[in-house]
Scaffold this active site. Structure first.
Site, PDB file in Angstrom:
ATOM      1  N   ARG A   1     -11.260 -29.769  -2.752  1.00 19.50           N
ATOM      2  CA  ARG A   1     -11.303 -28.859  -3.887  1.00 19.50           C
ATOM      3  C   ARG A   1     -12.197 -29.459  -4.954  1.00 19.50           C
ATOM      4  NH1 ARG A   1     -10.285 -25.221  -1.139  1.00 19.50           N
ATOM      5  NH2 ARG A   1      -8.490 -23.836  -1.179  1.00 19.50           N
TER       6      ARG A   1
ATOM      7  N   HIS B   1     -18.988 -23.351  -0.469  1.00 17.45           N
ATOM      8  CA  HIS B   1     -17.590 -23.279  -0.015  1.00 17.45           C
ATOM      9  C   HIS B   1     -17.497 -22.627   1.373  1.00 17.45           C
ATOM     10  CE1 HIS B   1     -13.206 -23.316  -1.582  1.00 17.45           C
ATOM     11  NE2 HIS B   1     -13.201 -23.295  -0.259  1.00 17.45           N
TER      12      HIS B   1
HETATM   13  C1  GLV Z   1     -10.476 -22.902   1.979  1.00 16.27           C
HETATM   14  O1  GLV Z   1     -10.976 -23.484   1.052  1.00 16.27           O
HETATM   15  C2  GLV Z   1      -9.072 -22.883   2.250  1.00 16.27           C
HETATM   16  O2  GLV Z   1      -8.301 -23.422   1.447  1.00 16.27           O
HETATM   17  O3  GLV Z   1      -8.658 -22.324   3.268  1.00 16.27           O
END
Ligand code: GLV
Length: 313
Positions: free
Chosen positions: A228, A276
């Site tokens: 994160r 991401h």
């Molecule tokens: C992606 O970032 C997830 O948490 O699945």
């Protein structure tokens, strides 16, 4: 059985159809996120949060369990009305681990082969050969040893990297030196050439990769963040790239997403930015997992992946 799924109307995703196939006897309802709460909705046995709607749990205050379609759950824990007395169940792997292994291995191999250095030399038309380096000369650390992190640690070990692992609690992984808790964090970091973080966002992990932590790494180390964004103190990372302490970073997650156009990371040749994507949810595998767990709960069995509200993951 009735299942409510929060999903924007505009989203043309396969979730509804997949759940209908996987649980043919269930009735399904799409909750349009953030609408004014309605008092007349049928109470759901299970709620699936495909989108963190602020009004979902005003309408659905007492399901038997809540499921996310992601591994990280910070966005769901932040919902004010999330029922705390029922299990919140997150996705476990469901095709994410394989993607994240490939991402981490690619970054590790690019570092080992010095491809970022050669890329920069190419831009300057410089023909300079550096000493070859193999994985066995690289100390690699993995922060977070859940389902995904331990799979990444094992994959690095198979490639003959020297692998250390760090987790909140003691883990035992063959061939991997494991460190547990903040007391052992400094020893984990000391001299690492390459570190990949898959930690979740919790109050304990916020800013864990700050200047002090990154100064412990070997000179020229490379930092990968696929956990994160708030794990990394972004200004500290940039300053350490500027000073040459870090040779670079590979970042998939950021404090603000999408990463703002003016963010300094975009323009830095030492930093690889991806949007991401290191572990995207695979809808059919995820629905199969959630449906299996719903069936298990209906049989009165326990399921894995239940979030500990105190721990935050
Ligand atoms: C992606 O970032 C997830 O948490 O699945």
């Amino acid at each position: 059985m009735h299942i409510a799924l929060s999903l924007p109307e505009r989203e043309s995703s396969p979730w509804m159809a997949l759940f209908a196939d996987a649980l043919p006897k269930a009735t399904l309802e799409r909750h349009e996120p953030d609408r004014s709460p309605r008092g007349d909705v049928q109470q759901a046995d299970y709620v699936v949060v495909a989108y963190p709607s602020k009004t979902l749990f005003v309408e659905q205050p007492a399901p038997k369990a809540v499921f996310t379609v992601s591994a990280g759950v910070g966005h769901v824990l932040a919902l004010a009305n999330l029922p705390r007395g029922v299990p919140l169940v997150r996705v476990e792997d469901a095709g994410m681990a394989a993607q994240m292994i490939r991402y981490a291995l690619t970054a590790a191999m690019r570092f080992t082969q010095r491809l970022d250095t050669y890329r920069r030399q190419q831009h300057a038309a410089q023909w300079i050969q550096h000493r070859p380096r193999g994985p066995s000369q690289v100390s690699a650390g993995v922060m977070g040893l859940g389902v995904i992190g331990s799979a990444i640690a094992r994959a690095l070990a198979v490639q003959r990297f020297h692998v250390r692992g760090y987790a909140r609690s003691r883990k035992d992984l063959a061939g991997i030196r494991c460190y547990a808790g903040r007391d052992e964090f400094a020893a984990f970091l000391d001299g690492l050439d390459f570190v990949v973080s898959v930690l979740p966002a919790t109050p304990e992990t916020a800013g864990i990769l700050d200047r002090d932590a990154m100064m412990r790494l070997a000179d020229g180390a490379h930092v990968v963040n696929i956990g994160r964004g708030n794990l990394v103190v972004e200004g500290d990372l940039l300053a350490l790239v500027d000073s040459g302490k870090l040779s670079g970073a590979t970042l998939d997650v950021f404090r603000e997403e999408p990463l703002p156009a003016a963010h300094p990371f975009w323009a830095r040749p030492e930093i690889t930015v991806t949007p991401h994507v290191s572990g995207l949810t695979i809808p059919d595998e995820t629905v199969a997992q959630v449906a299996d767990k719903i069936r298990a709960l209906e049989r009165g069995e326990a399921v894995s992946g239940v979030v500990d509200f105190v721990r935050g993951y």
